[in-house]
Every structure is written in C-alpha cells, then in structure tokens.
Scaffold this active site. Structure first.
Site, PDB file in Angstrom:
ATOM      1  CD  GLU A 144      -2.869  -0.939   0.613  1.00  0.00           C
ATOM      2  OE1 GLU A 144      -3.041   0.040  -0.896  1.00  0.00           O
ATOM      3  OE2 GLU A 144      -4.085  -2.100   0.527  1.00  0.00           O
ATOM      4  CG  ASP A 289      -5.777  -7.407  -7.365  1.00  0.00           C
ATOM      5  OD1 ASP A 289      -4.728  -7.774  -6.336  1.00  0.00           O
ATOM      6  OD2 ASP A 289      -6.420  -6.617  -6.990  1.00  0.00           O
ATOM      7  CD  GLU A 383     -14.533  -5.106  -0.883  1.00  0.00           C
ATOM      8  OE1 GLU A 383     -14.968  -4.391  -2.099  1.00  0.00           O
ATOM      9  OE2 GLU A 383     -14.587  -5.634  -0.008  1.00  0.00           O
ATOM     10  CD  GLU A 401     -10.635  -2.395  -7.615  1.00  0.00           C
ATOM     11  OE1 GLU A 401     -11.833  -1.517  -7.028  1.00  0.00           O
ATOM     12  OE2 GLU A 401      -9.516  -2.439  -6.973  1.00  0.00           O
ATOM     13  CB  THR A 487      -2.417  -1.291  -9.326  1.00  0.00           C
ATOM     14  OG1 THR A 487      -3.440  -1.966  -8.897  1.00  0.00           O
ATOM     15  CG2 THR A 487      -1.367  -0.769  -7.663  1.00  0.00           C
TER      16      THR A 487
HETATM   17  C1  DMJ Z   1      -6.394   0.285  -4.820  1.00  0.00           C
HETATM   18  O1  DMJ Z   1      -5.671   0.510  -3.691  1.00  0.00           O
HETATM   19  C2  DMJ Z   1      -5.689  -0.139  -6.041  1.00  0.00           C
HETATM   20  O2  DMJ Z   1      -6.208  -0.329  -7.147  1.00  0.00           O
HETATM   21  C3  DMJ Z   1      -5.178  -1.660  -5.516  1.00  0.00           C
HETATM   22  O3  DMJ Z   1      -4.483  -2.544  -6.951  1.00  0.00           O
HETATM   23  C4  DMJ Z   1      -6.352  -2.843  -4.842  1.00  0.00           C
HETATM   24  N1  DMJ Z   1      -7.249  -1.927  -4.864  1.00  0.00           N
HETATM   25  C5  DMJ Z   1      -7.718  -0.195  -4.448  1.00  0.00           C
HETATM   26  C6  DMJ Z   1      -9.115   0.063  -4.550  1.00  0.00           C
HETATM   27  O4  DMJ Z   1      -9.941  -1.170  -4.857  1.00  0.00           O
END
Ligand code: DMJ
Length: 793
Positions: A144, A289, A383, A401, A487
């Site tokens: 994160e 993912d 979720e 997403e 991401t």
């Molecule tokens: C984000 O922080 C990023 O996209 C991460 O890869 C996955 N999830 C969250 C948002 O849902």
C-alpha cells in the site's frame, strides 16, 4: 481550467503504444460502420455535464478532506475528522495502510493536474514538501505504501516538471518530491531482505524489519509482492539509483518460479522465506489481482518481453481454468479443475480493463456486462457475491475497479453503452454515498448503511476514472495515452523506458515466444460489444440458484448413491461394476468419453491425495439412522480456515443444539447454560463466522455448525465453502459450514426425534467414507453400492 496542450512525452515503448492505439482505432472504426447499437447515444452536452459533475464530486471530497482531516491519512466522512494511526481507534490490520504521512493528499496530487487545477496542485505540493515526513515508528504495508505513496509522489514529481516546461509555472520546484519518494523507497527496502527476494508484507518505517513485532513475519500475498516494479523501476530510472528496480525485478523473478508448472497458476498467499504456498486458491481478485496487472504493465512501461511472455502464460491459464463464461471463479493452483470458492470478489472488476489493454476484448465485454448486472441488482457491487449473484459480503468501500474497466472499454470501443454505465455509477455514488463531509463507504449494500471511511483511492482512482470517462482526450492537459496508469491510477510516462537502466537490457524473451500468443484465435479485432453483451442481457437478473446442469461431474462430488451421478458417469463411459458384472462401459460421445477419462484420473488422484486438498477438507456431519447406531448417514459440510482440522480418524461427538438467538452474534446466548458439551448450530449472518465460533467456544460447545442463510443452497450444486477467519488462531473447537439443503435434512431428523436429542459426529468426509467402506466390506457387500444407497451425501 482545461487548457489544451500538445504532449511532449516521447513514447517509450512505441511498439506497444502503436498496438494499443491501433486496437482502439480499429475497433472503433468497425463499430461505427457496422454495428447497430441499441444503447442510447450520449450527447456531447450531457457528457460534458457529467464531466463537470465528476469534477464537483472531486472537490466535494477533496475539500472535505483538506478542511477537516488534513494532515491525517484519511477523512472519516461521518465524524468529519481525520483518521490518524495510533490516535483513532485501531481497525486492526486494515490500518497498516496508514503511516501518518497525509496519504490522501499524496495519493490525490496527480488528479489535480488531470483536472487542470495547477494552482491547487502547486499549493498541495508545497504542503506535502512542508508537512510530510516518514521517520515514524509505525509498521506499514509495503504494497500500500508503494502504490499510494511512492506512486503518488513519483507521478506528482513527473507532472510538476511537466508543468514547469509546458505551463510556465512551479519554477521553484527542484525535485523535492522525487527525493521524498527515494527516501520512502529506502525505508521499504529492508522488507526485501528475505531468502527468496520476495518482500515481507509489512515493514517499520523507522526500524525496518528490526521491529520485534515483525519477528514472526512470514506470509505475504502474491499481489502484495508483485505490485512493486512499476514504481520501483520509475524510482531507479529517475534517481539513477538501480537498487529499487533490481529488488523489484528479483521479486518478480522469484514469484514466477513459484507458479505451478502444470497449470501455470499462482496461489494467493506464500511464505517469503521458504517460497511455500500457504493459500493455493487461484483467481484474479483479492490477493493476486495487481500481480497480473504489473506483469503486463511492466512490459508496456519497460519494454521487456519477458513480462509479456509471463503475463501470457498466466493469462492463458486463467482463461482456461478460472474463467467460466463471464464469471471468474477461484480454483486450486495445483488442481485447477476444482473450484475453491463459490463467490467472486469485487476486486476482480479490474480484470476487463486489463483484458482491454492486452487486446482481448470479447471476454472483457462479457465480464463487464456480468458485473454491471450485479451492480444493478445490488446498487453497488458488493465486496463479494456468490455464483448465484447473492451477497456474500455486503460492504462497498467505493472502489474504482468497475469504473476503471468501464473507462478502458469505452476508450477501446467508443461504445456509448459504457458512458451510460459510467453515468449510472456516478449517479449512484451521488445518491447513496455522498454525505455532507465527503463520500462515505457503504457498510452493507442491502441496507445502504454508511461507514465512517473514505479511502484515499476514492479521490485518486474512483473519481479520476469517472472524470476521464467523460472527458475527451483534447479536454485534458496531458495525453494520457503516453502514460501507464499504475494500479492506484498514478501516471507514469512511457518515456521512462528511454531513461534506461544499467541492469536491464531489452531482449526477446527466451521463456516464451510472444508471437505464439498474438496468433491466438479468435482475434478480438472483429468484435462488436453489443453483440457480445446481448446474449448475456438476462444473465443474472431473476436468476435462480444455479444447478450443475451441463457441468462436468467431478470425482470429488461423485456419490455412488446418487442416481444422477451414476447416470452421468455412465454417459461418460464408466460403468460401476458390481461383482460378476463384466459389461463394458461405452461413452455416449467422444466428448463425454474424454470427460470420463478425466473423471477417472481425478478419482485416482483423489485416492493418492486423501490427506490433503479439497477432499481432505470436506467435512461430514454424520448421524446414526437406527437406535443401535448400525447405519449412519453423513451430510456434507465445508471447513473453516480458523479452527483446528479434524485429521484422520479424529471426530467430535455431541448432541446438536440450536443457538438462541440463532445468529449467535450477541455477547452470550439465552441457552448458554445448556450448551456445554453440545454441538451448537448458528445461522450465517449479522456477524463474522469467527465471532460465532468464539461465542460457541465461550459457552462450552464442543463444535459449531454454521448453517447457510441462503435458501436452497446446497453442497450438491455448489462448490465447497470454506469459512475465512481474521488471522487469529484462538478458536479451538471445530467449526463447519453447512448449506441450507443439508441443514434442512438435519433439522428434519431433529424434528422427527422430538424428545430425544440428536447425537452427531463431525469428522472428515473421507474418513466417514472409509469407515463406511470398511463396514461394508466387513459385511461382505459389493464394492460399489449402486443398488442400495446407504449414504445421503
Ligand atoms: C487500490 O488501492 C488499488 O487499485 C489496488 O490495486 C487494489 N485496490 C484498491 C482499490 O480498490
């Protein structure tokens, strides 16, 4: 301000860019000339209005954060104040996101540039340079911190330099943000000191891995370890310090080696020291993912074919085993024909966007359509939702997403359907998530109840993608096609590849020929989104719980007492042979013959693998059908990840007793006094599985059966369900999950016995079967009891 400018970022990886642009143009041309799109076109005026509404949404959330929460990491929109690590009551592991480093502001910087708000961007950059520091005794998530903070600082640095050149502003800026990202990068590096090179999940910003709390650190998720390279490569190339990129490449190489050589799939949790898999579930959602995303985007950003080849190998595997029509269902990496979960999670909604980028449009359109229907059914995408599209976990933290995929699909196809989808998503946020102090996450999509939480990605991704969807490329200050979106939707320019890297050379991969994949058939270039969506129009609406009709019967599910199963194996060419019967099975068709062979192979595998995997995990709740306890039947049940396993001939025995209240979510039970030594039954819902288990243990129950709250659910038609916990291991009694149909059978027996309590045994199903078989052999019966069913499985 939406100044128009000519982009000056030189394309870094021309081949890829040309490919993506060509794909977009080709598909758009084909669509505009040949397709009849029933979707209502959106006028330019409406689109511009929606763009402005997205902008207003941004400012509503941004000002709420800046005025009430900054310099905190996040805004708490219901209490209208900041969330600080160590000050605001802890939410457990979830708080590892927070480092008291003003995360929301850092995460949001580049969105300000996209909106054309240079004045606020400049002000915000100054605040970050002045206020944000990293020397804190705080344990943070490496993943994160990298995607939100390092990525946020890097893209802001790149854009600040861009504005210096092209907007004649910020001339005072001297690369301070890059220095900050370098410092933060160094603070993350100790996490990479593992025997595999795969980074630990968490690190202390000040003490590195020397924090005593991290002594036991072992496990990380595939996405956590595999979502580093874009930011670290950019960091190395911009600072000239190769260490970051070297470490990130090494982590990717180590992960690649852990793939299952047979299936090419990855699990979701692994041990960073031994490289052993801890969770072998394999899908495209939570835990895995962005590993796939970073393989593909590393190729796009850095131009190394190796990553495209790896992506393609995984992609083929996912499409072969995980994808089922528009759905994506987890399987076991080492037994890819076995589904490991009966639900999908909302994180997988990024997958269609990635498919668009990689050029596989048709399945992207299909999965997106399925997700859109889930959204329409439940207002937001929950979720997690079951294969029958019921809610498995009702929370919705305003994730990006689905909107991200909508944006990429629109860019690739030009189909106004995606504008309409985006409009609906936007209006839903306005209607159901907007509060006076920002946007609040939804605690449960069924009730619409809010949660005091606005994650930083709401500003950095959710609203950014909405704004982009409703913007024409010429409305934007930068040419987004010359960037890769990380991401976390941070912008990294393709030109980074040109900055080179001493440790890196462009080469044709020797692992896999990229051209093999390009030749795959059918080509997605002849695709018409509406035609693909049409057959799926009622895919989920009004759907009843799905049956296995048409699905291959797996050995694991096979029950000798089930007439349908016997018929199915007969059709596959397998005859259950009783003593004396020598007739040979003949498959109904070639295809079914193949299935039969596969079935038999699985049977053999299952016998070899009895002590592990799914068969071993399947639990039995068994009871005697006669007074002398001669004949027993077993009902199928799923295990839990948080309670002790019953291994081999271990079992727990006791009388069944229903919890009062049945949901067992209160502090104690009304019938707590009678629970000692009993096998308690509690219904799913209202609180977590593990909290029900703790209560059962507290009142002295010897085991807990959690029964499903979805009417009609059954182990006969749905994959085994394993209950997840919260990472703690304080539950010492066995806990099993029973679908409604099986539980209905149990209650029917209980009712028949009225006065007498029903004694049951909780044990492994394989042990129950072995026990029964041994008994049958003793009674000198035939091996396969085809005529006289004695089990009720
Ligand atoms: C984000 O922080 C990023 O996209 C991460 O890869 C996955 N999830 C969250 C948002 O849902």
């Amino acid at each position: 301000m939406t100044a128009k400018t000519t982009a000056s970022f030189a394309p870094g990886h021309r081949l890829m860019l040309t490919f993506l642009v060509a794909l977009c143009i080709l598909v758009a041309c084909v669509l505009s000339t040949e397709t009849n799109m029933p979707t209502q076109n959106m006028s330019n005026k409406e689109r511009a209005e929606l763009r402005e509404e997205a902008r207003d949404m941004f400012y509503h959330a941004y000002h709420a954060y800046m005025e009430n929460a900054y310099p905190a990491d996040e805004l708490m929109p219901l209490s209208c104040k900041g969330r600080y690590r160590g000050v605001t009551p802890s939410r457990g592991d979830m708080d590892d996101i927070l480092g008291n480093f003003s995360m929301t502001l850092v995460d949001t910087l580049d969105t300000l540039v996209l909106l054309g708000d240079f004045t606020e961007f400049e002000h915000a950059v100054k605040l970050v340079i002045r206020d944000v520091q990293f020397d804190s005794d705080i344990i943070v998530s490496v993943f994160e911190t990298n995607i939100r903070m390092v990525g946020g600082l890097l893209s802001a640095h790149i854009l600040a330099e861009y504005l210096q050149k092209h907007a004649d502003t910020m001339h005072w800026y001297k690369g301070e943000l890059l220095e900050m990202s370098r410092e933060l990068g160094y603070r993350l590096l100790p996490a990479f000191n593992t025997s595999t090179g795969i980074p630990h999940a968490r690190v202390n910003l000040r003490l590195g891995m020397k924090d005593p709390m991290l002594k036991k650190s072992r496990e990380t998720c595939t996405a956590c370890a595999g979502t580093i390279l874009l930011e670290f490569a950019a960091l190395s190339r911009l600072t000239g310090d190769p260490i970051f990129e070297v470490r990130a490449h090494a982590a990717m190489d180590a992960l690649w080696k852990l793939r299952h050589r047979g299936s090419d799939l990855m699990g979701t949790v692994l041990n960073v020291h031994s490289g052993d898999w801890v969770r072998r579930d394999s899908g495209v959602g939570a835990g895995i993912d962005s590993y796939y995303e970073y393989l593909f985007k590393s190729y796009v950003l850095l131009g190394d074919d190796k990553y495209l080849a790896r992506f393609n190998r995984h992609y083929n595997a996912v499409m072969k085993y995980v994808s089922e029509g528009p759905m994506l269902l987890d399987v076991l990496m080492h037994r890819p024909h076995a589904k490991s979960k009966n639900f999908m999670d909302s994180l997988l909604a990024f997958w269609p966007g990635l498919q668009v980028l990689s050029g596989d449009l048709k399945p992207a359109v299909q999965t997106h359509e399925m997700l859109y229907q889930v959204m329409q059914m439940h207002t937001f995408i929950p979720e997690a939702f079951t294969v029958d599209f019921q809610i498995h976990w009702g929370q919705h933290p305003l994730r990006p997403e689905f909107i991200e995929s909508t944006y990429f699909l629109y860019r690739a196809t030009g189909d106004h359907h995606y504008l309409q989808v985006g409009k609906r998503a936007l209006k839903t946020l306005q209607q159901h998530a907007k509060v006076s102090c920002g946007y609040a996450a939804v605690n449960d999509v069924r009730t619409g109840k809010h949660e005091d939480r606005m994650d930083s990605f709401v500003l950095s991704e959710t609203i950014k993608y909405l704004f982009l969807l409703f913007s024409d490329p010429q409305d934007l200050i930068i040419n987004v096609d010359e960037f890769v979106f990380t991401t976390e939707a941070h912008l990294l320019p393709l030109s980074i590849a040109q900055l080179g890297n001493a440790t890196f050379s462009f080469r044709q991969s020797d692992e896999h020929n990229v051209l093999d994949f390009m030749r795959t058939c059918p080509s997605s270039n002849k695709l018409f989104p509406e035609k693909v969506r049409k057959p799926l129009r009622n895919f989920i609406t009004g759907s009843c719980p799905r049956t296995t009709a048409g699905k291959r019967l797996s050995a694991l599910d096979f029950q000798a007492s089930n007439a349908d199963h016997l018929r199915a194996v007969y059709d596959m060419g397998i005859t259950m042979v009783s003593v004396g019967d020598r007739s040979q099975g003949k498959a109904k068709s070639h295809e079914e013959g193949e299935m039969g062979l596969q079935f038999m192979q699985e049977m053999l595998e299952l016998t070899k693998m009895q002590s592990i995997n799914q068969l071993a995990q399947l639990q039995a709740v068994a009871y005697a059908t006669d007074e002398k306890a001669q004949d027993w039947v077993a009902l199928m049940a799923g295990p839990s990840h948080f309670s002790p396993e019953l291994i081999g001939d271990q079992f727990v025995e006791g009388d069944v007793m229903l919890a009062q209240p049945l949901r067992a979510c209160d502090e104690t039970l009304e019938n707590a006094a009678e629970a000692k030594g009993k096998i308690l039954v509690a219904e799913r819902g209202d609180c977590t599985f593990v909290s029900k288990a703790r209560l059962a243990q507290k009142v002295g129950a010897v085991a807990l059966i959690v029964c499903d709250n979805v009417p009609g659910s059954s182990g006969e038609t749905q994959p085994m369900f394993a209950m997840s916990g919260d990472g703690k291991d304080d539950v010492l009694i066995p806990v099993v999950f029973m679908y409604s149909v099986e539980f209905g059978k149990l209650t029917a027996v209980m009712q028949r016995r009225k006065q007498q309590p029903l004694g049951v045994r909780v044990m492994q199903m394989v042990e129950f079967k072995r026990w029964q078989l041994a008994k049958a052999q003793r009674q000198n019966q035939t091996v396969a009891a085809t005529q006289k069913p004695d089990k009720e499985l």
